[in-house]
Design an enzyme around this catalytic site. Structure first.
Site, PDB file in Angstrom:
ATOM      1  N   GLU A  60       0.817  -1.221   0.000  1.00 42.32           N
ATOM      2  CA  GLU A  60       0.000   0.000   0.000  1.00 42.32           C
ATOM      3  C   GLU A  60       0.843   1.260   0.000  1.00 42.32           C
ATOM      4  O   GLU A  60       0.533   2.221  -0.716  1.00 42.32           O
ATOM      5  CB  GLU A  60      -0.963   0.013   1.192  1.00 42.32           C
ATOM      6  CG  GLU A  60      -2.142  -0.948   1.072  1.00 42.32           C
ATOM      7  CD  GLU A  60      -1.825  -2.362   1.520  1.00 42.32           C
ATOM      8  OE1 GLU A  60      -0.666  -2.631   1.897  1.00 42.32           O
ATOM      9  OE2 GLU A  60      -2.743  -3.211   1.487  1.00 42.32           O
ATOM     10  N   HIS A 129      -9.592  -4.569  10.909  1.00 42.80           N
ATOM     11  CA  HIS A 129     -10.239  -4.379   9.600  1.00 42.80           C
ATOM     12  C   HIS A 129     -11.486  -3.504   9.670  1.00 42.80           C
ATOM     13  O   HIS A 129     -12.244  -3.450   8.708  1.00 42.80           O
ATOM     14  CB  HIS A 129     -10.647  -5.733   9.017  1.00 42.80           C
ATOM     15  CG  HIS A 129      -9.522  -6.537   8.448  1.00 42.80           C
ATOM     16  ND1 HIS A 129      -8.395  -6.851   9.163  1.00 42.80           N
ATOM     17  CD2 HIS A 129      -9.344  -7.096   7.224  1.00 42.80           C
ATOM     18  CE1 HIS A 129      -7.588  -7.584   8.399  1.00 42.80           C
ATOM     19  NE2 HIS A 129      -8.139  -7.738   7.222  1.00 42.80           N
TER      20      HIS A 129
HETATM   21  C1  LIG Z   1      -2.042  -4.325   4.627  1.00 43.65           C
HETATM   22  C2  LIG Z   1      -3.028  -5.289   4.116  1.00 43.65           C
HETATM   23  N1  LIG Z   1      -3.369  -5.242   2.814  1.00 43.65           N
HETATM   24  C3  LIG Z   1      -4.263  -6.117   2.312  1.00 43.65           C
HETATM   25  C4  LIG Z   1      -4.862  -7.033   3.115  1.00 43.65           C
HETATM   26  C5  LIG Z   1      -5.904  -7.985   2.535  1.00 43.65           C
HETATM   27  N2  LIG Z   1      -5.342  -9.303   2.411  1.00 43.65           N
HETATM   28  C6  LIG Z   1      -5.480 -10.187   3.401  1.00 43.65           C
HETATM   29  S1  LIG Z   1      -4.669 -11.576   3.096  1.00 43.65           S
HETATM   30  C7  LIG Z   1      -4.118 -11.041   1.613  1.00 43.65           C
HETATM   31  C8  LIG Z   1      -3.268 -11.951   0.789  1.00 43.65           C
HETATM   32  C9  LIG Z   1      -2.015 -12.341   1.487  1.00 43.65           C
HETATM   33  O1  LIG Z   1      -1.373 -13.384   0.806  1.00 43.65           O
HETATM   34  P1  LIG Z   1      -0.109 -14.134   1.384  1.00 43.65           P
HETATM   35  O2  LIG Z   1       0.792 -13.173   2.071  1.00 43.65           O
HETATM   36  O3  LIG Z   1       0.477 -14.920   0.282  1.00 43.65           O
HETATM   37  O4  LIG Z   1      -0.679 -15.103   2.505  1.00 43.65           O
HETATM   38  P2  LIG Z   1      -1.705 -16.299   2.348  1.00 43.65           P
HETATM   39  O5  LIG Z   1      -3.071 -15.714   2.408  1.00 43.65           O
HETATM   40  O6  LIG Z   1      -1.442 -16.992   1.075  1.00 43.65           O
HETATM   41  O7  LIG Z   1      -1.483 -17.160   3.540  1.00 43.65           O
HETATM   42  C10 LIG Z   1      -4.591  -9.767   1.371  1.00 43.65           C
HETATM   43  C11 LIG Z   1      -4.342  -8.993   0.147  1.00 43.65           C
HETATM   44  C12 LIG Z   1      -4.519  -7.033   4.482  1.00 43.65           C
HETATM   45  N3  LIG Z   1      -5.089  -7.869   5.354  1.00 43.65           N
HETATM   46  N4  LIG Z   1      -3.590  -6.165   4.949  1.00 43.65           N
END
Ligand SMILES: Cc1ncc(C[n+]2csc(CCOP(=O)(O)OP(=O)(O)O)c2C)c(N)n1
Ligand SMILES: [Mg+2]
Lengths: 324, 367
Positions: A60, A129
């Site tokens: 972000e 959130h």
């Molecule tokens: C700062 C932030 N941006 C976006 C999100 C929304 N979000 C939650 S999980 C995620 C994907 C994360 O993927 P990864 O790091 O690969 O972990 P996984 O879900 O595969 O375990 C996103 C975009 C968030 N929670 N926090």
């Protein structure tokens, strides 16, 4: 008039502006291939292609800052935050760069960026959130803050936001995305700083915005039926600029003011409005100004308890009954 | 690292074709008693059964918000947490049920937390993404992508500062590596020789975005820029996870050196239960992993080969895990919700004490 959901109304505004102005670019996490975490941008990648609708990594600070930089050269980025709650990761970019660059350059640089996404509680996604950040954003001169409560306003205000030459923070609501309303077709815009009178009345003024407009309307109807109260409801539409004149005119008519906001009360939008009204219309008030907001604690997860933590119809009714 | 290794594309046959672990003879695995091996297996099964049991509860509307399932990744948390000594600490993101069970949390309060009940591990305040058990050196459960990584670095700092021979494992996904905070933490850890392992659970996707679409370069390799050692290992074989992390942990504890450990793994379910999982990968890819690399099946085969598990024992472990998840549901169902009066508890240390230590009004309440 066509009936659209709030979500579709925003999509219509984004699409029309993409078509109107080649400098408009939409970016954010999952906005393109995944069609948006909340489907606001659904179908847009297919229609407008990957140059205009861009998926970003989970960075972000990086992509919001990049959008701010690009806007200085005339790009009009519309950046989606999947939740406004994630703005904190990009906070420096927003409050130091977007808000200040025009001022610090003595007016030489404009920053026509829009940052949009949902900012609300009520969906049990927990404290990290569920931030409602309109007060924090509005605290920073240089930023504009928009909080539409219905589909038609969402469309018109989004188009205004994209054409505005200042950074506009556009706060939506995941619970409103599915709400339907009549939305005029074509190029509708609304000026910032003009509140709507969502309901006219003479006994009490409610100043509110966003989803709380719906709670307030429901509470007003209930109390009209049960007690014959005639309540006026002002939907602010934008927090900064703030339509102080409409608030003051209404208070001069009803002499009682209740502010309903999905905000924690400490240093909230409501605190600010209460201060202005007592400064500028002290003699019009027949009762103290009251506020109904979020119970002053981080957002609780527990679904039935979260319902009680944020404003709801019952709590608005309780607030009205303390004034009437 | 691309998701499909050529090898996995070929071994399409049934699970029994899975090759024996190449890491069984690593000292940290060779030293395991039979009971300990069974316990590793049991934990993985318990995690899977617990999470499978969550699904119908979520679909019945009794769990709110998000539910991110760990199914497919069990060997990572179980392997890693099985190495924890008393001064080792763990922190992770929102996909936190597996780590919680792996460190030894009881599944009853975990399920009750999902229900939002006062008997939940966070009193119904945190939900699925925010499990914590500081008594077990488990520091959450964090909802903001990447936000836990500086905290994990801080755990390592505290361990070192207090002169203890421990280490912290800070888990993140393959998407989280692109957060600025992660890079700042890498630099601090390397600059100050902090005993932290940055464990990337690379399941190939961040929500609907594949690794190729979100990250430039190789993830683990980014450590090199900070002069940090990095390891890459498979996450389907609990022995391999243990062998790799044992080396990294030993180095962290004894030489106070950070490292990045990238573990290749896979999630079977959508990003969260709300993700229809239709746009970004095909079924065949999931099936392929399940058939050739399912961590529970892989370890089951291994332990059968070692004559540690018998069909009867496999059945018993499974039945007990199912019964356990059922008991967790019953416990959660029977527990009360918090009340509105609980909303303002646990906000400040001092307001939870019998006597305030500061003056002035701290909460602002309204009708
Ligand atoms: C700062 C932030 N941006 C976006 C999100 C929304 N979000 C939650 S999980 C995620 C994907 C994360 O993927 P990864 O790091 O690969 O972990 P996984 O879900 O595969 O375990 C996103 C975009 C968030 N929670 N926090
Ligand atoms: Mg991932």
């Amino acid at each position: 008039m066509p009936v659209l959901t709030y979500r579709e109304a925003i999509r219509a505004a984004l699409s029309e502006e993409i078509e109107r102005d080649p400098n408009v670019v939409i970016m954010g996490e999952e906005v393109a291939q995944f069609n948006g975490a909340y489907k606001v941008t659904e179908g847009m990648l297919e229609k407008y292609g990957p140059k205009r609708i861009v998926d970003t990594p989970i960075s972000e600070a990086g992509f919001i800052g990049m959008g701010i930089g690009a806007s200085m050269l005339g790009i009009r980025p519309v950046m989606e935050l999947m939740f406004w709650s994630f703005y904190s990761v990009a906070f420096d970019q927003i409050v130091n760069n977007a808000a200040n660059v025009r001022y610090m350059s003595g007016g030489q640089i404009a920053c026509p960026i829009v940052i949009r996404g949902p900012a609300n509680g009520g969906t049990n996604v927990g404290a990290t959130h569920s931030h409602t950040v309109e007060n924090i954003l509005a605290h920073h001169p240089g930023l504009k803050v928009v909080v539409p409560s219905n589909a038609a306003d969402a469309k018109a205000l989004m188009k205004t936001a994209i054409r505005d030459n200042d950074p506009v923070m556009f706060l939506e609501n995941t619970i409103l995305y599915g709400e339907k309303g009549e939305v005029p077709e074509g190029d509708i815009t609304l000026p910032f700083g003009r509140a709507a009178i969502a309901r006219t009345g003479k006994d009490l003024t409610i100043v509110t915005y966003g989803r709380c407009v719906l709670h307030s309307l429901a509470a007003a109807e209930t109390l009209r039926a049960s007690k014959g109260f005639d309540i006026e409801i002002i939907d602010l539409r934008t927090i900064r600029p703030l339509d102080v004149d409409t608030i003051l005119r209404s208070v001069a008519k009803t002499h009682r003011l209740l502010i309903v906001e999905e905000q924690r009360p400490y240093c909230s939008i409501g605190s600010h409005i209460a201060a202005i009204v007592q400064e500028e219309a002290f003699d019009e008030l027949d009762a103290p100004i009251l506020r109904v907001g979020t119970i002053d604690a981080p957002s609780i997860y527990s679904p039935p308890v979260e319902k009680q933590q944020i404003p709801n119809v019952d709590r608005v009714i309780a607030g009205i009954l303390r004034l009437l | 690292m691309s998701k499909k290794s050529p090898e996995s594309a070929e071994t399409k046959s049934d699970a029994c074709a899975v090759k024996p672990s190449t890491h069984a003879s690593a000292p940290v695995n060779a030293a395991l008693s039979n009971a300990q091996r069974i316990e590793l297996y049991r934990k993985m099964v318990r995690i899977r059964r617990f999470e499978e049991r969550c699904l119908p509860v979520y679909n019945s509307g009794k769990i709110g918000g998000f539910l991110h399932l760990y199914i497919g990744q069990e060997a990572v948390a179980v392997g890693a947490c099985s190495l924890m000594g008393k001064d080792d600490h763990v922190i992770t993101a929102y996909r936190d049920h597996g780590h919680a069970i792996a460190v030894g949390m009881d599944t009853k309060p975990l399920m009750a937390e999902l229900y939002g009940k006062i008997t939940g591990c966070s009193k119904g305040k945190g939900g699925s993404m925010h499990y914590f058990a500081p008594d077990l050196n488990y520091w959450g459960g964090h909802g903001i992508v990447g936000g836990q990584i500086p905290l994990g670095t801080g755990l390592a700092y505290a361990v070192k500062y207090q002169g203890k021979k421990g280490a912290a494992m800070a888990f993140m996904g393959d998407g989280a590596v692109n957060q600025g905070a992660v890079h700042e933490a890498y630099n601090l850890a390397a600059l100050w020789d902090l005993p932290v392992l940055f464990v990337i659970e690379n399941n190939g996707y961040s929500m609907g975005t594949s690794q190729e679409r979100s990250s430039a370069g190789e993830l683990g390799k980014r450590a090199e820029a900070y002069d940090m050692k990095f390891y890459i290992c498979g996450g389907h074989d609990v022995y391999e996870v243990r062998a790799t992390l044992d080396a990294a942990l030993t180095r962290a504890r004894e030489q106070s050196k950070p490292a990045v450990v990238e573990i290749d793994t896979y999630r079977y379910r959508g990003h969260s239960v709300a993700d229809p999982d239709k746009t970004y990968r095909d079924r065949a890819e999931i099936e392929d992993y399940r058939k050739t690399k399912d961590p529970i099946q892989v370890f089951q085969n291994q332990l059968v080969l070692e004559k540690v598990l018998t069909p009867a024992l496999i059945e018993e472990i499974d039945a007990e895990a199912r019964a356990e998840s059922e008991r967790a549901v019953e416990f959660a169902e029977a527990s009360p919700f918090p009340t509105a009066a609980d909303i303002q508890k646990d906000v400040y240390w001092e307001t939870d004490q019998p006597k305030r230590t500061s003056e002035g009004r701290i909460f602002f309440n309204q009708p």
